[in-house]
Design a protein around this motif. Sequence first.
Motif, PDB file in Angstrom:
ATOM      1  N   MET A 135      80.265  12.196  49.881  1.00  0.00           N
ATOM      2  CA  MET A 135      79.010  12.339  50.628  1.00  0.00           C
ATOM      3  C   MET A 135      78.948  11.337  51.783  1.00  0.00           C
ATOM      4  O   MET A 135      78.432  11.655  52.860  1.00  0.00           O
ATOM      5  CB  MET A 135      77.812  12.185  49.694  1.00  0.00           C
ATOM      6  CG  MET A 135      77.674  13.304  48.681  1.00  0.00           C
ATOM      7  SD  MET A 135      77.512  14.943  49.423  1.00  0.00           S
ATOM      8  CE  MET A 135      75.891  14.778  50.195  1.00  0.00           C
ATOM      9  N   GLY A 173      78.542  12.264  55.606  1.00  0.00           N
ATOM     10  CA  GLY A 173      77.528  11.621  56.437  1.00  0.00           C
ATOM     11  C   GLY A 173      78.083  11.113  57.755  1.00  0.00           C
ATOM     12  O   GLY A 173      77.465  11.308  58.814  1.00  0.00           O
ATOM     13  N   LEU A 206      72.793  13.457  57.015  1.00  0.00           N
ATOM     14  CA  LEU A 206      72.588  14.014  55.676  1.00  0.00           C
ATOM     15  C   LEU A 206      71.190  14.608  55.500  1.00  0.00           C
ATOM     16  O   LEU A 206      71.014  15.551  54.734  1.00  0.00           O
ATOM     17  CB  LEU A 206      72.849  12.951  54.603  1.00  0.00           C
ATOM     18  CG  LEU A 206      74.305  12.529  54.424  1.00  0.00           C
ATOM     19  CD1 LEU A 206      74.411  11.363  53.445  1.00  0.00           C
ATOM     20  CD2 LEU A 206      75.154  13.703  53.945  1.00  0.00           C
ATOM     21  N   ARG A 207      70.189  14.089  56.198  1.00  0.00           N
ATOM     22  CA  ARG A 207      68.821  14.619  56.089  1.00  0.00           C
ATOM     23  C   ARG A 207      68.705  16.023  56.687  1.00  0.00           C
ATOM     24  O   ARG A 207      67.693  16.682  56.507  1.00  0.00           O
ATOM     25  CB  ARG A 207      67.818  13.703  56.785  1.00  0.00           C
ATOM     26  CG  ARG A 207      67.742  12.299  56.233  1.00  0.00           C
ATOM     27  CD  ARG A 207      67.219  12.184  54.843  1.00  0.00           C
ATOM     28  NE  ARG A 207      65.835  12.635  54.736  1.00  0.00           N
ATOM     29  CZ  ARG A 207      65.211  12.843  53.596  1.00  0.00           C
ATOM     30  NH1 ARG A 207      65.846  12.640  52.462  1.00  0.00           N
ATOM     31  NH2 ARG A 207      63.981  13.245  53.560  1.00  0.00           N
ATOM     32  N   VAL A 222      71.160  18.392  56.151  1.00  0.00           N
ATOM     33  CA  VAL A 222      72.015  19.312  55.391  1.00  0.00           C
ATOM     34  C   VAL A 222      71.170  20.492  54.914  1.00  0.00           C
ATOM     35  O   VAL A 222      70.095  20.325  54.347  1.00  0.00           O
ATOM     36  CB  VAL A 222      72.696  18.605  54.194  1.00  0.00           C
ATOM     37  CG1 VAL A 222      73.404  19.611  53.288  1.00  0.00           C
ATOM     38  CG2 VAL A 222      73.678  17.558  54.695  1.00  0.00           C
ATOM     39  N   GLY A 281      75.072  22.769  50.525  1.00  0.00           N
ATOM     40  CA  GLY A 281      76.288  22.084  50.108  1.00  0.00           C
ATOM     41  C   GLY A 281      76.992  22.879  49.030  1.00  0.00           C
ATOM     42  O   GLY A 281      76.356  23.590  48.245  1.00  0.00           O
ATOM     43  N   TYR A 293      75.026  12.879  43.417  1.00  0.00           N
ATOM     44  CA  TYR A 293      74.580  13.650  44.584  1.00  0.00           C
ATOM     45  C   TYR A 293      73.105  13.361  44.850  1.00  0.00           C
ATOM     46  O   TYR A 293      72.696  13.126  45.990  1.00  0.00           O
ATOM     47  CB  TYR A 293      74.814  15.135  44.311  1.00  0.00           C
ATOM     48  CG  TYR A 293      74.536  16.069  45.461  1.00  0.00           C
ATOM     49  CD1 TYR A 293      75.553  16.445  46.333  1.00  0.00           C
ATOM     50  CD2 TYR A 293      73.270  16.616  45.654  1.00  0.00           C
ATOM     51  CE1 TYR A 293      75.313  17.329  47.372  1.00  0.00           C
ATOM     52  CE2 TYR A 293      73.018  17.498  46.693  1.00  0.00           C
ATOM     53  CZ  TYR A 293      74.040  17.844  47.544  1.00  0.00           C
ATOM     54  OH  TYR A 293      73.804  18.717  48.581  1.00  0.00           O
ATOM     55  N   MET A 325      71.307  11.880  48.212  1.00  0.00           N
ATOM     56  CA  MET A 325      70.409  12.747  48.975  1.00  0.00           C
ATOM     57  C   MET A 325      68.936  12.378  48.838  1.00  0.00           C
ATOM     58  O   MET A 325      68.118  12.789  49.654  1.00  0.00           O
ATOM     59  CB  MET A 325      70.626  14.205  48.569  1.00  0.00           C
ATOM     60  CG  MET A 325      72.017  14.731  48.900  1.00  0.00           C
ATOM     61  SD  MET A 325      72.463  14.571  50.642  1.00  0.00           S
ATOM     62  CE  MET A 325      71.580  15.965  51.318  1.00  0.00           C
ATOM     63  N   ALA A 327      79.730  20.903  53.423  1.00  0.00           N
ATOM     64  CA  ALA A 327      78.308  20.992  53.753  1.00  0.00           C
ATOM     65  C   ALA A 327      78.092  21.751  55.050  1.00  0.00           C
ATOM     66  O   ALA A 327      78.984  21.815  55.915  1.00  0.00           O
ATOM     67  CB  ALA A 327      77.715  19.587  53.889  1.00  0.00           C
ATOM     68  N   ALA A 361      75.000  21.817  57.995  1.00  0.00           N
ATOM     69  CA  ALA A 361      73.811  21.080  58.413  1.00  0.00           C
ATOM     70  C   ALA A 361      73.328  21.577  59.772  1.00  0.00           C
ATOM     71  O   ALA A 361      74.094  22.126  60.561  1.00  0.00           O
ATOM     72  CB  ALA A 361      74.115  19.580  58.508  1.00  0.00           C
TER      73      ALA A 361
END
Length: 125
Positions: free
Chosen positions: A54, A58, A68-69, A71, A74, A91, A95, A120, A122
């Motif tokens: 992760m 990122g 990541l915010r 995504v 996944g 995870y 997250m 992922a 995003a």
Amino acid sequence: MKTIATAKSPPPAGHYSQAVVCGGVVYVAGQLGHDPNDVGVPAGDAAAQTRQAMANIGTILEAAGSGLRHVLQGTVYVTDMSLWAVVDGAYAEVMGDHMPARAIVPIGPLKGDYQVEIQAVAALP
């Protein structure tokens, strides 16, 4: 279409990009749980591998102008479904309260001693 490459995440091990951006969406290739400075060595157990994969996602997303915010979805590949709870917990740590769509898919062995691979999708903000 734009390809993304950053030295802050492990380089691709084959004929693919770390990520591709198209139409305001970032598609991140599957990431294993190893430090970009120690490629080929798993970060530890399945939880550690999940956190590192992760982190790799990122940094790739940041290089693409996302994070990541953002995504949307996944896919987590695990070598054994008995790892589900451990992987899910790690995870969730990463997250936080952001809960994108996700699947955990059991697969056969990964190269080396890896137990987890994560890809992922995003949005660009």
